[in-house]
Design a protein around this motif. Sequence first.
Motif, PDB file in Angstrom:
ATOM      1  N   LEU A   1       1.588  -5.225   3.006  1.00  0.00           N
ATOM      2  CA  LEU A   1       2.724  -4.495   3.570  1.00  0.00           C
ATOM      3  C   LEU A   1       2.582  -2.998   3.317  1.00  0.00           C
ATOM      4  O   LEU A   1       1.919  -2.589   2.362  1.00  0.00           O
ATOM      5  N   MET A   2       3.260  -2.234   4.140  1.00  0.00           N
ATOM      6  CA  MET A   2       3.273  -0.782   3.943  1.00  0.00           C
ATOM      7  C   MET A   2       4.505  -0.232   4.654  1.00  0.00           C
ATOM      8  O   MET A   2       4.985  -0.818   5.630  1.00  0.00           O
TER       9      MET A   2
ATOM     10  N   SER B   1       5.555   6.904   1.308  1.00  0.00           N
ATOM     11  CA  SER B   1       5.349   5.452   1.283  1.00  0.00           C
ATOM     12  C   SER B   1       5.733   4.878  -0.077  1.00  0.00           C
ATOM     13  O   SER B   1       6.195   3.738  -0.174  1.00  0.00           O
ATOM     14  N   HIS B   2       5.579   5.653  -1.135  1.00  0.00           N
ATOM     15  CA  HIS B   2       6.000   5.222  -2.466  1.00  0.00           C
ATOM     16  C   HIS B   2       7.526   5.160  -2.538  1.00  0.00           C
ATOM     17  O   HIS B   2       8.104   4.160  -2.973  1.00  0.00           O
TER      18      HIS B   2
ATOM     19  N   ALA C   1       0.841  -1.210   0.000  1.00  0.00           N
ATOM     20  CA  ALA C   1       0.000   0.000   0.000  1.00  0.00           C
ATOM     21  C   ALA C   1       0.870   1.252   0.000  1.00  0.00           C
ATOM     22  O   ALA C   1       1.893   1.304   0.689  1.00  0.00           O
ATOM     23  N   ASN C   2       0.467   2.258  -0.778  1.00  0.00           N
ATOM     24  CA  ASN C   2       1.145   3.555  -0.682  1.00  0.00           C
ATOM     25  C   ASN C   2       0.161   4.692  -0.904  1.00  0.00           C
ATOM     26  O   ASN C   2      -1.031   4.453  -1.117  1.00  0.00           O
TER      27      ASN C   2
ATOM     28  N   THR D   1      13.976   8.970   5.878  1.00  0.00           N
ATOM     29  CA  THR D   1      13.179   9.715   6.859  1.00  0.00           C
ATOM     30  C   THR D   1      12.355  10.758   6.100  1.00  0.00           C
ATOM     31  O   THR D   1      12.690  11.110   4.969  1.00  0.00           O
ATOM     32  N   VAL D   2      11.303  11.218   6.746  1.00  0.00           N
ATOM     33  CA  VAL D   2      10.331  12.067   6.036  1.00  0.00           C
ATOM     34  C   VAL D   2      10.279  13.445   6.680  1.00  0.00           C
ATOM     35  O   VAL D   2       9.689  13.616   7.749  1.00  0.00           O
ATOM     36  N   TRP D   3      10.884  14.437   6.015  1.00  0.00           N
ATOM     37  CA  TRP D   3      10.829  15.793   6.566  1.00  0.00           C
ATOM     38  C   TRP D   3       9.535  16.471   6.130  1.00  0.00           C
ATOM     39  O   TRP D   3       9.005  16.199   5.055  1.00  0.00           O
TER      40      TRP D   3
END
Length: 330
Positions: A205-206, A168-169, A160-161, A253-255
């Motif tokens: 999954l994700m 997530s992609h 999943a995204n 990581t996601v800023w």
Amino acid sequence: MSRLARRALLALAALGAPWGLAAGPAAAQPFPARPITVIVPFAAGGPTDTVTRLVAEAMGRDLGTTVVVENAGGAGGTIGAQKVAQSRPDGYTLLLHHIGMATAPTLYRRLAYDPVGGFETIGLVTEVPMTLVARKDFPANTLAEAIAVIRKQKERLNYANAGIGAASHLCGLLLMTAVDAPMTTVPFRGTGPAMQELLSGRVDLMCDQTTNTTEQINSGALKVFSVTTKERVAALPSIPTSAEAGLPAFEVTVWHGLYAPKGTPAEVTQRLSQALQAALRDPRLVARFAELGTAPVAQAMATPEAHHKFWLDDIAKWKPIIQAAGQYAD
Ligand code: ASP
């Protein structure tokens, strides 16, 4: 008063005549004079939404007005970003977006808005770790076992995204490249709704920010294989990093940052930046971020200048990676 005289007075008032016949131009009013809307370019209930609601509430306390959160999910965040780029540049419509602001300019070759020149930066907000999670009955308990299942079942597995350019992609691409096996991707308008599908076992999954997964992991509603950071995450102390679990190439990581439409006056973006800094010092926000596996950025990063530099550097970082992969959204 004659109709003509009334028309002349109204015309003067519209020009902002100073003797109080009408309110002066909007820029002369103290900011903010009314509620502010922050657009989240993903569905409600997901990680970007969670971060935004905490920040909006705390900023509202500093600004003395309500900061309303509105969700405009879809197309990896570009629908919400477009909405803000095309809004009035008056400080009353803002965007809280993540790393997708650095990848969209390269991933999307045709956009109805300018993905860089369409915005003013206000400040960075937080940098959130990600986790690789799976439905509760996924047939693996460690990252090594999960990789073996992915290599064996490949496209029979649903990943999943939140659309192309979503965190997530990107995380899924890194994973599939690192293990050299494709899965079937299932896009959602955000990982909030995707999480519901994962919890009910309809996807396998994700990869998602800890701001959406920590509580599900700690309650045992999901399986988790690694955190995608160099160091372990304090809120998830028993979960290994990807490198510890045997996959060092799997780190992301996601800023997140706060934006206004291009042309928003500098005094307005400065005031919003001050409010953002106050929000990021707010003990309630700091405590909640910690429970969700993250922390506010340093105050010096929550400024228009630091955010702008960081953003442009990140666009430059992702450009060759995306071009080498040759995978575009359009
Ligand atoms: N975590 C999502 C992503 O993959 C976005 C969201 O729903 O907040 O980018």
